[in-house]
Design a protein around this motif. Structure first.
Motif, PDB file in Angstrom:
ATOM      1  N   PHE A 152      39.773  17.915  41.849  1.00  0.00           N
ATOM      2  CA  PHE A 152      40.919  17.052  42.077  1.00  0.00           C
ATOM      3  C   PHE A 152      41.742  16.869  40.792  1.00  0.00           C
ATOM      4  CE2 PHE A 152      42.793  12.740  42.737  1.00  0.00           C
ATOM      5  CZ  PHE A 152      43.655  13.118  43.736  1.00  0.00           C
ATOM      6  N   THR A 153      41.052  16.704  39.664  1.00  0.00           N
ATOM      7  CA  THR A 153      41.766  16.498  38.403  1.00  0.00           C
ATOM      8  C   THR A 153      42.583  17.731  38.032  1.00  0.00           C
ATOM      9  OG1 THR A 153      39.899  15.173  37.687  1.00  0.00           O
ATOM     10  CG2 THR A 153      41.440  15.849  35.982  1.00  0.00           C
ATOM     11  N   THR A 154      41.949  18.912  38.126  1.00  0.00           N
ATOM     12  CA  THR A 154      42.667  20.129  37.750  1.00  0.00           C
ATOM     13  C   THR A 154      43.822  20.370  38.721  1.00  0.00           C
ATOM     14  OG1 THR A 154      40.938  21.321  38.953  1.00  0.00           O
ATOM     15  CG2 THR A 154      40.784  21.311  36.563  1.00  0.00           C
ATOM     16  N   TYR A 155      43.594  20.046  39.982  1.00  0.00           N
ATOM     17  CA  TYR A 155      44.636  20.208  41.012  1.00  0.00           C
ATOM     18  C   TYR A 155      45.854  19.334  40.684  1.00  0.00           C
ATOM     19  CZ  TYR A 155      46.652  18.732  45.562  1.00  0.00           C
ATOM     20  OH  TYR A 155      47.486  18.376  46.586  1.00  0.00           O
ATOM     21  N   LYS A 156      45.570  18.074  40.329  1.00  0.00           N
ATOM     22  CA  LYS A 156      46.674  17.144  40.041  1.00  0.00           C
ATOM     23  C   LYS A 156      47.527  17.616  38.872  1.00  0.00           C
ATOM     24  CE  LYS A 156      44.750  13.407  39.295  1.00  0.00           C
ATOM     25  NZ  LYS A 156      44.022  12.199  39.053  1.00  0.00           N
ATOM     26  N   ASN A 157      46.894  18.329  37.916  1.00  0.00           N
ATOM     27  CA  ASN A 157      47.646  18.779  36.742  1.00  0.00           C
ATOM     28  C   ASN A 157      48.221  20.176  36.919  1.00  0.00           C
ATOM     29  OD1 ASN A 157      46.915  16.430  35.422  1.00  0.00           O
ATOM     30  ND2 ASN A 157      44.997  17.304  34.689  1.00  0.00           N
ATOM     31  N   SER A 158      48.183  20.710  38.136  1.00  0.00           N
ATOM     32  CA  SER A 158      48.586  22.113  38.314  1.00  0.00           C
ATOM     33  C   SER A 158      49.937  22.218  39.006  1.00  0.00           C
ATOM     34  CB  SER A 158      47.539  22.837  39.154  1.00  0.00           C
ATOM     35  OG  SER A 158      47.813  22.659  40.538  1.00  0.00           O
ATOM     36  N   PRO A 159      50.516  23.433  39.030  1.00  0.00           N
ATOM     37  CA  PRO A 159      51.797  23.601  39.732  1.00  0.00           C
ATOM     38  C   PRO A 159      51.671  23.323  41.226  1.00  0.00           C
ATOM     39  CG  PRO A 159      51.224  25.609  38.502  1.00  0.00           C
ATOM     40  CD  PRO A 159      50.067  24.686  38.398  1.00  0.00           C
ATOM     41  N   HIS A 160      50.448  23.324  41.781  1.00  0.00           N
ATOM     42  CA  HIS A 160      50.278  23.114  43.216  1.00  0.00           C
ATOM     43  C   HIS A 160      49.935  21.682  43.593  1.00  0.00           C
ATOM     44  CE1 HIS A 160      49.710  27.561  43.173  1.00  0.00           C
ATOM     45  NE2 HIS A 160      50.523  27.428  44.177  1.00  0.00           N
ATOM     46  N   SER A 161      50.203  20.726  42.694  1.00  0.00           N
ATOM     47  CA  SER A 161      49.758  19.363  42.967  1.00  0.00           C
ATOM     48  C   SER A 161      50.415  18.761  44.207  1.00  0.00           C
ATOM     49  CB  SER A 161      50.010  18.475  41.761  1.00  0.00           C
ATOM     50  OG  SER A 161      51.368  18.546  41.434  1.00  0.00           O
ATOM     51  N   ARG A 162      51.470  19.402  44.729  1.00  0.00           N
ATOM     52  CA  ARG A 162      52.067  18.850  45.946  1.00  0.00           C
ATOM     53  C   ARG A 162      51.723  19.673  47.177  1.00  0.00           C
ATOM     54  NH1 ARG A 162      57.632  16.695  43.582  1.00  0.00           N
ATOM     55  NH2 ARG A 162      56.692  15.055  42.307  1.00  0.00           N
ATOM     56  N   VAL A 163      50.871  20.683  46.990  1.00  0.00           N
ATOM     57  CA  VAL A 163      50.418  21.489  48.123  1.00  0.00           C
ATOM     58  C   VAL A 163      49.089  20.885  48.570  1.00  0.00           C
ATOM     59  CG1 VAL A 163      49.608  23.785  48.782  1.00  0.00           C
ATOM     60  CG2 VAL A 163      51.547  23.570  47.220  1.00  0.00           C
ATOM     61  N   HIS A 164      48.937  20.629  49.878  1.00  0.00           N
ATOM     62  CA  HIS A 164      47.690  20.013  50.332  1.00  0.00           C
ATOM     63  C   HIS A 164      46.520  20.991  50.193  1.00  0.00           C
ATOM     64  CE1 HIS A 164      49.660  16.688  52.916  1.00  0.00           C
ATOM     65  NE2 HIS A 164      50.225  16.841  51.745  1.00  0.00           N
ATOM     66  N   CYS A 165      45.333  20.445  49.890  1.00  0.00           N
ATOM     67  CA  CYS A 165      44.135  21.279  49.754  1.00  0.00           C
ATOM     68  C   CYS A 165      44.004  22.229  50.945  1.00  0.00           C
ATOM     69  CB  CYS A 165      42.863  20.427  49.713  1.00  0.00           C
ATOM     70  SG  CYS A 165      42.939  18.981  48.672  1.00  0.00           S
ATOM     71  N   VAL A 166      44.251  21.702  52.150  1.00  0.00           N
ATOM     72  CA  VAL A 166      43.990  22.495  53.358  1.00  0.00           C
ATOM     73  C   VAL A 166      44.937  23.683  53.492  1.00  0.00           C
ATOM     74  CG1 VAL A 166      42.958  20.635  54.687  1.00  0.00           C
ATOM     75  CG2 VAL A 166      45.430  20.947  54.735  1.00  0.00           C
ATOM     76  N   GLU A 167      46.084  23.649  52.811  1.00  0.00           N
ATOM     77  CA  GLU A 167      47.005  24.775  52.957  1.00  0.00           C
ATOM     78  C   GLU A 167      46.447  26.040  52.304  1.00  0.00           C
ATOM     79  OE1 GLU A 167      51.296  23.965  53.326  1.00  0.00           O
ATOM     80  OE2 GLU A 167      50.768  22.084  52.355  1.00  0.00           O
ATOM     81  N   CYS A 168      45.616  25.890  51.275  1.00  0.00           N
ATOM     82  CA  CYS A 168      44.975  27.068  50.685  1.00  0.00           C
ATOM     83  C   CYS A 168      43.575  27.266  51.253  1.00  0.00           C
ATOM     84  CB  CYS A 168      44.850  26.912  49.176  1.00  0.00           C
ATOM     85  SG  CYS A 168      46.435  26.907  48.345  1.00  0.00           S
ATOM     86  N   HIS A 169      42.883  26.167  51.548  1.00  0.00           N
ATOM     87  CA  HIS A 169      41.483  26.316  51.946  1.00  0.00           C
ATOM     88  C   HIS A 169      41.301  26.549  53.436  1.00  0.00           C
ATOM     89  CE1 HIS A 169      39.409  25.859  48.174  1.00  0.00           C
ATOM     90  NE2 HIS A 169      40.388  25.055  47.825  1.00  0.00           N
ATOM     91  N   ILE A 170      42.300  26.220  54.240  1.00  0.00           N
ATOM     92  CA  ILE A 170      42.139  26.411  55.681  1.00  0.00           C
ATOM     93  C   ILE A 170      43.295  27.234  56.258  1.00  0.00           C
ATOM     94  CG2 ILE A 170      41.775  25.295  57.896  1.00  0.00           C
ATOM     95  CD1 ILE A 170      40.780  22.845  56.360  1.00  0.00           C
ATOM     96  N   GLY A 171      44.525  26.789  56.024  1.00  0.00           N
ATOM     97  CA  GLY A 171      45.663  27.532  56.567  1.00  0.00           C
ATOM     98  C   GLY A 171      45.809  27.311  58.066  1.00  0.00           C
ATOM     99  N   PRO A 172      46.801  27.971  58.684  1.00  0.00           N
ATOM    100  CA  PRO A 172      47.079  27.715  60.095  1.00  0.00           C
ATOM    101  C   PRO A 172      46.098  28.408  61.037  1.00  0.00           C
ATOM    102  CG  PRO A 172      48.626  29.328  59.210  1.00  0.00           C
ATOM    103  CD  PRO A 172      47.743  28.914  58.072  1.00  0.00           C
ATOM    104  N   GLY A 173      46.048  27.938  62.290  1.00  0.00           N
ATOM    105  CA  GLY A 173      45.258  28.612  63.324  1.00  0.00           C
ATOM    106  C   GLY A 173      43.980  27.880  63.674  1.00  0.00           C
ATOM    107  N   ALA A 174      43.549  28.002  64.952  1.00  0.00           N
ATOM    108  CA  ALA A 174      42.413  27.229  65.456  1.00  0.00           C
ATOM    109  C   ALA A 174      41.082  27.734  64.904  1.00  0.00           C
ATOM    110  CB  ALA A 174      42.383  27.284  66.976  1.00  0.00           C
ATOM    111  N   GLN A 175      40.966  29.062  64.713  1.00  0.00           N
ATOM    112  CA  GLN A 175      39.680  29.627  64.309  1.00  0.00           C
ATOM    113  C   GLN A 175      39.234  29.071  62.954  1.00  0.00           C
ATOM    114  OE1 GLN A 175      39.946  33.722  63.413  1.00  0.00           O
ATOM    115  NE2 GLN A 175      37.764  33.950  63.087  1.00  0.00           N
ATOM    116  N   TRP A 176      40.173  29.041  62.004  1.00  0.00           N
ATOM    117  CA  TRP A 176      39.823  28.544  60.674  1.00  0.00           C
ATOM    118  C   TRP A 176      39.678  27.044  60.659  1.00  0.00           C
ATOM    119  CZ3 TRP A 176      38.008  31.089  56.545  1.00  0.00           C
ATOM    120  CH2 TRP A 176      38.032  32.486  56.649  1.00  0.00           C
ATOM    121  N   PHE A 177      40.376  26.378  61.599  1.00  0.00           N
ATOM    122  CA  PHE A 177      40.235  24.935  61.719  1.00  0.00           C
ATOM    123  C   PHE A 177      38.786  24.607  62.081  1.00  0.00           C
ATOM    124  CE2 PHE A 177      40.174  21.241  64.554  1.00  0.00           C
ATOM    125  CZ  PHE A 177      40.620  20.280  63.676  1.00  0.00           C
ATOM    126  N   VAL A 178      38.245  25.287  63.088  1.00  0.00           N
ATOM    127  CA  VAL A 178      36.876  25.028  63.532  1.00  0.00           C
ATOM    128  C   VAL A 178      35.886  25.372  62.406  1.00  0.00           C
ATOM    129  CG1 VAL A 178      35.092  25.697  65.177  1.00  0.00           C
ATOM    130  CG2 VAL A 178      37.447  25.386  65.946  1.00  0.00           C
TER     131      VAL A 178
END
Ligand code: HEC
Ligand code: HEC
Ligand code: HEC
Ligand code: HEC
Ligand code: HEC
Length: 489
Positions: A152-178
């Motif tokens: 969380f700390t490194t994320y807050k200090n990075s260029p992606h601090s306004r991108v939600h965690c889930v946009e990189c770790h999950i992304g769109p679609g039901a399969q990855w959601f489950v």
């Protein structure tokens, strides 16, 4: 004529006859208003606390649903088994044919529908807000505070601090959601039973292929040409001398509308497919790389002396685990959890003015203090403060006595350089999480570009310095090239 209150009374009496139903009914009645108010508050963004969400969505929400199920089970299966038997077709026909029975059943249906609608409403509302809660940065980054503090700390200090965690770790679609919810539940258990690894393992082996997430926002096929990269550094001398390294980086492109793929992003052109085989979990030791070119021909590069080992593994059928299709994360493995080296951390603070460059020897002293071992952030901060105060009082008494604020600012900057990159509770020491973007310690690009991976025809993957960048200046004071770009010469 049957009054509506009689129906309600009959319903309540029915519930009271079964202990299971009664407990269920008390649970739902008590929780209902709490859930309603909390969900509305959450929708309006009034509360911003990850533990609030946990209590509402992970404790009260499920309890509410369990309560409903208990009411139902109690009514139909536990107490009134014989009464369920009453609901035969004949019985219902008889009831519905008489006016009294008909009115009774109608009211029952009305009551049941009203209650069901209310329950559907609250369950959907809470599912909706609960879904958003489990996708929120607060839940991912702050709920398991100690465990996720480094990320969380490194994320807050990075260029992606306004991108939600889930946009990189999950992304769109039901399969990855489950998948993500299943893996998330496992992680909650690991935290609850304290079985997670410290530090959290990297690379993330179940990470979604980066092209499906990163390319939601970035389109490397549209990059082109070369970019100027300027790195600010400070020497460990009395003046903290400011030097700069200037590189012309061949960022290149994946190729678009007839323009050829070239430069660094050539690897991610749709027509080039690169897979590689590694022998370790960290993907550092790459023994074989195969490249499929646009015309369909395939070339295979082997690490010097490894061809036989790889062939043996093939024969034993034991290689599959370590084969991977190259994507963004093989270079950008730290797009947001960026851990700097001690030098880089201090240089960044000095360049941004968080540590005053005018304080003599601050780079050298900072480096000495942040590279020591400390059991916790608190101890590190105390030690850094006392040591710096003592050193400057002794060595530069006039300077600091006349300007305490300067020293205080420097102390805060040095402390931050430490606490933003080292996390003793999670056993994260300097340089634990390595970046592959570049070639620190012969890692990164040099895992393949090292002139020692070759095809049977003797072709190698280039390690020529000008393949990737042109070095215009290396650790120079006021580099000539920047002076002329700025029109100063
Ligand atoms: C810009 C995309 C991006 C965002 C936003 C992002 N991550 Fe990551 N995360 C990554 C990548 C890429 C990796 C490393 C993958 C690898 O090397 O296998 C990673 C790794 C991790 C790891 C494993 C430890 C490590 O550092 O390798 C954890 C835990 C993690 N992320 C949690 C989070 C949390 C919590 C958030 C939000 C506060 C978040 N991430 C936001 C891209 C992202
Ligand atoms: C939801 C959108 C989004 C996603 C998904 C995303 N990024 Fe980004 N990325 C951004 C934005 C916005 C910026 C620019 C931030 C700025 O300029 O301050 C950025 C900046 C960058 C930069 C430039 C950083 C710098 O130092 O200037 C790189 C490299 C990058 N992203 C790589 C990645 C990679 C790799 C992934 C996938 C793991 C990824 N991004 C996923 C939105 C996204
Ligand atoms: C072979 C390694 C490699 C791969 C694969 C790669 N990149 Fe890059 N990328 C780089 C390097 C090197 C840079 C420039 C250096 C830096 O940013 O420090 C860069 C720069 C960028 C930037 C910043 C561009 C700019 O103009 O400053 C973005 C955004 C980016 N990459 C996104 C991506 C995405 C998305 C993917 C996957 C589709 C990807 N990259 C694949 C190595 C790579
Ligand atoms: C998994 C192996 C691998 C890694 C890691 C890797 N590369 Fe490559 N790279 C290749 C291969 C294979 C080629 C093609 C060699 C050939 O065509 O002979 C290549 C080619 C290139 C080229 C030339 C592209 C062109 O125009 O033909 C550049 C530039 C490049 N890589 C930059 C980088 C950079 C920068 C990094 C690190 C951030 C990196 N590579 C990491 C495998 C890799
Ligand atoms: C395969 C691509 C590639 C090759 C080959 C390569 N580099 Fe680099 N180099 C990079 C990338 C990418 C970076 C930027 C890393 C970053 O953004 O931190 C870099 C950064 C550097 C830096 C700046 C580092 C810093 O932080 O100050 C120097 C100096 C450098 N390279 C020297 C060399 C020399 C000398 C060679 C030849 C022996 C070489 N490089 C070969 C990709 C390459």
């Amino acid at each position: 004529m049957i009054k509506f209150t009689d129906i309600v009374k009959a319903f309540v009496v029915g519930i009271c006859r079964s202990k299971v139903s009664l407990i269920g009914a008390i649970m739902t009645t008590v929780i209902f208003p709490v859930l309603l108010v909390s969900a509305i508050l959450d929708l309006q963004g009034v509360v911003d606390n990850p533990y609030f969400g946990f209590v509402i969505y992970m404790v009260l929400g499920p309890l509410f649903v369990i309560g409903l199920v208990m009411v139902f089970l109690g009514l139909f299966f536990f107490k009134g088994k014989e009464e369920v038997g009453l609901f035969t077709f004949e019985y219902l026909k008889g009831q519905l044919s008489g006016p009294v029975g008909f009115a009774r059943i109608r009211k029952f249906i009305f009551l049941a529908t009203a209650l069901t609608l209310m329950n559907i409403f609250i369950v959907s509302l809470v599912s909706y807000t609960g879904y958003h809660y489990t996708e929120s940065v607060g839940f991912c980054g702050q709920f398991c505070h100690t465990v996720m503090e480094p990320e969380f700390t490194t994320y807050k200090n990075s260029p992606h601090s306004r991108v939600h965690c889930v946009e990189c770790h999950i992304g769109p679609g039901a399969q990855w959601f489950v998948k993500s919810k299943m893996s998330g539940s496992r992680q909650l258990f690991a935290v609850a039973f304290n079985t997670y690894s410290r530090p959290i393992e990297t690379p993330v082996h179940g990470l979604r292929p980066a092209r499906e997430t990163c390319e939601q926002c970035h389109r490397p096929e549209l990059f082109h040409g070369e970019n100027l990269y300027i790195k600010d550094k400070f020497l460990p001398d009395e003046k903290n001398t400011h030097v700069q390294t200037v590189l012309l980086m061949k960022v290149g492109s994946g190729g678009y509308r007839g323009s050829e793929a070239h430069g660094i992003h050539w690897h991610v052109a749709p027509e080039n497919k690169i897979t590689y085989r590694h022998t370790d979990r960290g993907r550092e030791n790459i023994v074989e790389i195969s490249l499929t070119r646009p015309d369909g021909t395939q070339v295979v590069f082997h690490k010097e002396g490894m061809q036989k080992t790889v062939a043996d593994a093939d024969a034993a059928g034991s290689h599959e685990e370590g084969v991977r299709v190259m994507d963004c994360v093989d270079c950008h493995n730290r797009p947001t959890h960026i851990y700097l080296s001690p030098n880089e951390a201090l240089d960044q603070k000095l360049a941004q003015g968080e540590i005053p460059v005018s304080l003599p020897f601050i780079k050298k002293n900072g480096l000495r203090l942040i590279t020591q071992d400390y059991p916790s952030h608190e101890e590190a901060k105390n030690k850094i403060a006392t040591e710096l105060r003592a050193w400057y009082r002794n060595t530069y008494p006039d300077l600091v006595n006349n300007n305490m604020a300067l020293l205080d600012k420097a102390i805060a900057g040095v402390q931050n350089a430490y606490v933003e990159n080292v996390f003793p509770e999670m056993r994260i020491v300097w340089n634990f999480y390595k970046s592959f973007l570049g070639h620190r310690d012969d890692s990164g690009c040099f895992r393949c570009h090292d002139d020692s991976h070759s095809t049977s025809a003797g072709e190698t993957i280039s390690a020529d310095c000008e393949t990737c960048h042109i070095i215009l200046a290396e650790e120079e004071e006021a580099p000539e090239v920047l002076r002329s770009l700025r029109g100063l010469n």
